[in-house]
Structure formats: structure tokens, C-alpha cells
Motif scaffolding. Structure first.
Motif, short mmCIF file in Angstrom:
data_model
loop_
_atom_site.label_atom_id
_atom_site.label_comp_id
_atom_site.label_asym_id
_atom_site.label_seq_id
_atom_site.Cartn_x
_atom_site.Cartn_y
_atom_site.Cartn_z
N VAL A 29 -22.12 -24.19 13.90
CA VAL A 29 -23.53 -24.20 13.54
C VAL A 29 -24.29 -23.49 14.66
O VAL A 29 -24.21 -23.88 15.83
CB VAL A 29 -24.06 -25.65 13.38
N HIS A 30 -25.01 -22.43 14.29
CA HIS A 30 -25.84 -21.69 15.25
C HIS A 30 -27.29 -22.03 14.95
O HIS A 30 -27.75 -21.86 13.81
CB HIS A 30 -25.63 -20.19 15.09
N ILE A 31 -27.99 -22.50 15.97
CA ILE A 31 -29.41 -22.84 15.82
C ILE A 31 -30.20 -21.92 16.74
O ILE A 31 -29.97 -21.89 17.95
CB ILE A 31 -29.66 -24.32 16.20
N ILE B 212 -30.96 -21.60 11.08
CA ILE B 212 -29.69 -22.32 11.24
C ILE B 212 -28.66 -21.59 10.39
O ILE B 212 -28.88 -21.37 9.20
CB ILE B 212 -29.79 -23.79 10.81
N ASN C 139 -37.32 -20.00 13.07
CA ASN C 139 -36.24 -20.97 13.28
C ASN C 139 -35.16 -20.72 12.24
O ASN C 139 -35.45 -20.69 11.04
CB ASN C 139 -36.76 -22.40 13.10
N THR D 97 -24.59 -21.83 9.34
CA THR D 97 -23.38 -22.67 9.34
C THR D 97 -22.27 -21.91 8.65
O THR D 97 -22.49 -21.32 7.58
CB THR D 97 -23.65 -23.99 8.60
#
Length: 101
Positions: A51-53, A5, A3, A7
Motif C-alpha cells: 500500500v503506497h500512501i 492510495i 492524496n 494498493t
């Protein structure tokens, strides 16, 4: 599961180009096995911050996705959009979720 994230903030004059580049690589991601990853992009209220998740089943799919030419182009143009792009990258460990979306 992996996972991540990411930004970052781009200059106002690059926002529209960044959105086009994002649309392009997300379209290319559709050619990959969607069961092995999830990738979302959000834009904050100021419109300059993104924001890339991302969630990956394994390193193989993460590497495949991160090496797609349109994604590499997106990164290059984003990084060149300003002299000192500030980006925060967080790798997170999944704990639990209340359900699926």
C-alpha cells in the motif's frame, strides 16, 4: 492537497525485488523538497500486498516525483512481475486530522 492510495499485490517470488525497488526510489525522493510531499509504503500481513500512501502539495511536485527514473523503473518492473497485476488507485479528499506524526 492531493492524496492518493495505491494498493497492489505481487507474486511471492517478486516481493524481495519489489522491496529493493521501493528502497531505491524512496532514497531518490530524499533529494526532493520533503516539505512538499509525504510518501509512505506499507506491506500487509500476507507480505505480497503493498500500500503506497502519498500526499502532495500540488500537481507540480506530484509530477516531478512520479517521473523520477527509479520510480518509473519500479513501476515497470512491478507491472512486468505478473501477467495481470491488480492495482487499486484511490484519490482522496482530505477532511481533517487529529494531529501530526
Amino acid at each position: 492537497m492531493i492524496n492518493v492510495i495505491v494498493t497492489y499485490t505481487v507474486p511471492k517470488e517478486f516481493v524481495d525485488k519489489n522491496l529493493v525497488n521501493i528502497q531505491t526510489f524512496l532514497k531518490d525522493f530524499n533529494f526532493l523538497d520533503q516539505n512538499q510531499f509525504r510518501y509512505q509504503v506499507l506491506q500487509t500481513e500476507d507480505k505480497n500486498t503493498f500500500v503506497h500512501i502519498s500526499k502532495y502539495d500540488n500537481k507540480e511536485i506530484q509530477n516531478e516525483l512520479l517521473n523520477i527514473p527509479s520510480f518509473l523503473k519500479f513501476q515497470k518492473e512491478r507491472d512486468e512481475s505478473c501477467d495481470d497485476i491488480q492495482q487499486k488507485i484511490e484519490v482522496l479528499e482530505f477532511v481533517r486530522s487529529s494531529g501530526s506524526l
